[in-house]
Design a protein around this motif. Sequence first.
Motif, PDB file in Angstrom:
ATOM      1  N   CYS A 112      -5.442   3.337  -2.107  1.00 33.10           N
ATOM      2  CA  CYS A 112      -5.687   1.808  -2.050  1.00 33.10           C
ATOM      3  C   CYS A 112      -6.958   1.333  -2.236  1.00 33.10           C
ATOM      4  O   CYS A 112      -8.052   2.264  -2.256  1.00 33.10           O
ATOM      5  N   SER A 113      -7.057   0.150  -2.745  1.00 29.09           N
ATOM      6  CA  SER A 113      -8.490  -0.404  -2.923  1.00 29.09           C
ATOM      7  C   SER A 113      -8.916  -0.785  -1.397  1.00 29.09           C
ATOM      8  O   SER A 113      -8.250  -0.922  -0.521  1.00 29.09           O
ATOM      9  N   TYR A 114     -10.089  -1.142  -1.373  1.00 27.99           N
ATOM     10  CA  TYR A 114     -10.761  -1.736  -0.303  1.00 27.99           C
ATOM     11  C   TYR A 114     -10.192  -2.821   0.286  1.00 27.99           C
ATOM     12  O   TYR A 114     -10.048  -2.960   1.395  1.00 27.99           O
ATOM     13  N   VAL A 163       0.936  -1.242  -0.090  1.00 27.42           N
ATOM     14  CA  VAL A 163       0.267  -0.045  -0.140  1.00 27.42           C
ATOM     15  C   VAL A 163       0.948   1.247  -0.036  1.00 27.42           C
ATOM     16  O   VAL A 163       2.025   1.253   0.561  1.00 27.42           O
ATOM     17  N   ASN A 164       0.442   2.053  -0.738  1.00 26.36           N
ATOM     18  CA  ASN A 164       1.215   3.680  -0.848  1.00 26.36           C
ATOM     19  C   ASN A 164       0.850   4.391   0.231  1.00 26.36           C
ATOM     20  O   ASN A 164      -0.428   4.921   0.211  1.00 26.36           O
ATOM     21  N   ILE A 165       1.336   4.992   1.276  1.00 33.05           N
ATOM     22  CA  ILE A 165       1.294   6.114   1.978  1.00 33.05           C
ATOM     23  C   ILE A 165       1.526   7.420   1.136  1.00 33.05           C
ATOM     24  O   ILE A 165       2.601   7.810   1.066  1.00 33.05           O
ATOM     25  N   GLU A 166       0.699   8.242   1.440  1.00 37.04           N
ATOM     26  CA  GLU A 166       0.760   9.452   0.603  1.00 37.04           C
ATOM     27  C   GLU A 166       1.321  10.554   1.624  1.00 37.04           C
ATOM     28  O   GLU A 166       2.183  11.441   1.381  1.00 37.04           O
ATOM     29  N   PRO A 200     -11.956   3.907 -10.208  1.00 33.36           N
ATOM     30  CA  PRO A 200     -12.992   3.413  -9.324  1.00 33.36           C
ATOM     31  C   PRO A 200     -12.138   2.275  -8.310  1.00 33.36           C
ATOM     32  O   PRO A 200     -12.869   2.159  -7.242  1.00 33.36           O
ATOM     33  N   VAL A 201     -11.102   1.688  -8.544  1.00 32.38           N
ATOM     34  CA  VAL A 201     -10.541   0.621  -7.638  1.00 32.38           C
ATOM     35  C   VAL A 201      -9.724   1.192  -6.630  1.00 32.38           C
ATOM     36  O   VAL A 201      -9.850   0.841  -5.281  1.00 32.38           O
ATOM     37  N   LYS A 202      -8.806   2.111  -6.786  1.00 29.05           N
ATOM     38  CA  LYS A 202      -8.112   2.880  -5.949  1.00 29.05           C
ATOM     39  C   LYS A 202      -9.106   3.953  -5.343  1.00 29.05           C
ATOM     40  O   LYS A 202      -9.568   4.853  -5.833  1.00 29.05           O
TER      41      LYS A 202
END
Lengths: 241, 225
Positions: free
Chosen positions: B146-148, B109-112, B179-181
């Motif tokens: 991220c996605s759900y 997962v990418n942390i912004e 729509p996924v992220k």
Amino acid sequence: MNVRVNLLQEAELRHQGIVSYRFVFTLSASAAALAVVLLLGWGVLRYYSRGQELKTAKKTWTETEPRYLKCLALQEAHDRQQALADELKGWQNSRLALSAVLAEIQRLVALRSIQFIRLSVSSQIEVIMPPPSPARKTEARPAGAKGDAEELAPAAAPAAAPVVPGTPARRYRIMIDGRASGEQAYQEVVDLGNDLRTAPALAALFESVRLQGLRQAMDVKDRPDERLFSIECVLFPRKIE
Amino acid sequence: MNWAELTKEQKQMAVLAGVIGITVLVALYLFVLKPVLANADAAREQLVRLRADIAKADSVLKKEHRFVRETAELKDRIDHATREYIPPYGNSLAWATERLYAVARAVGVNIESLSGNSAVWGGSSDPAQKGRRAFVSFSAQVALQCSYAELQGFLQALEQDNPLACATGVTLEGREQDPVKHHVNLAVEWPSWLRSPLPPAAPAAPNKAVPAPSGGKPGDRRKAA
């Protein structure tokens, strides 16, 4: 004619009883003196006896006190550590396994033609007061939380122990905003609410599941059946103790 | 002995002897017996108190071994929690950054961005209870994309990594372009020491918002914080 001549003078008359007045007087005086002596002796004896017991007890205390003080300090340290451990345990108890809740919500949504627009989970700390009657069960809930929205159904009672008066607790609230499509869109939303309430993994966690809003989606004119909805799930408070 | 036969002097002597006798008795009572009894009573009270103290001390001393054992166990538990699960005093954000990035890397997962702040937690309406607290809540606000499912995975990994990490807020919003992220704002809280658990405490570093890393390691980020 009989003549009685009293040859004894009055002072020479002797007492006719078993014991003489002199004997009674001497006995009384002796008894009083003896009583006084005994009383004095008893007092002095008691004084010295207590003194001896006191001396022994003081000696015992002198031997015990340092260990006792050391033990008290140890007890204090123990209590401090216990308080820290309890605080951490309270923190842990108040934690919600959010990943499991989100997974279950996703599972329920996947069964229906529903798409999430926004999902928010918030929590706040509140102090739970004892409910005076079953009718006021939700008194601890912050003002405005209930609103005028339709309540789908009450959730099952939690398995946890009753909340102690004045106990701080963490209460989670989940707000689901989504879009339902299809001819029975409104029914899908109501069913989702019921599923959220009755799902085995959530029923013990959710205090209430309420439909906060259901309206036609105005942004898609070609699909008049599409509905936007908001469902609020309030979880049982999780005690911090 | 006949009172009537006694001479006047003898009668006076008898009365005088009686008066002296009574006076002696009263004096004995007042100046000997009463103080002795009073002292005995005081000694008795002292003895009772002392015996109660000794009994109390004995009951406490019986628990001495338990106190020693339990204190050691509790201390071990708290030391372990302090080392592994609680942000270090004065360095909470760096610690949280390292932990969160490690979890994020593990689940992809990418942390912004990430920021943090501390607050006293629990029973805010009870000042006495609040005063007893040893921990404050350290909260990190994390922005993710991220996605759900990835969010679930991230939360699950976080929960498994640290039993004290508590996700207290999540906002998940869909994005038009993907729509996924989703945009996810996550609030994670840990208990953090209110005061340093060690006597010589290092000065607390102010918690500032940490910008999104550009490929750096968590360790680098900690140095920056």
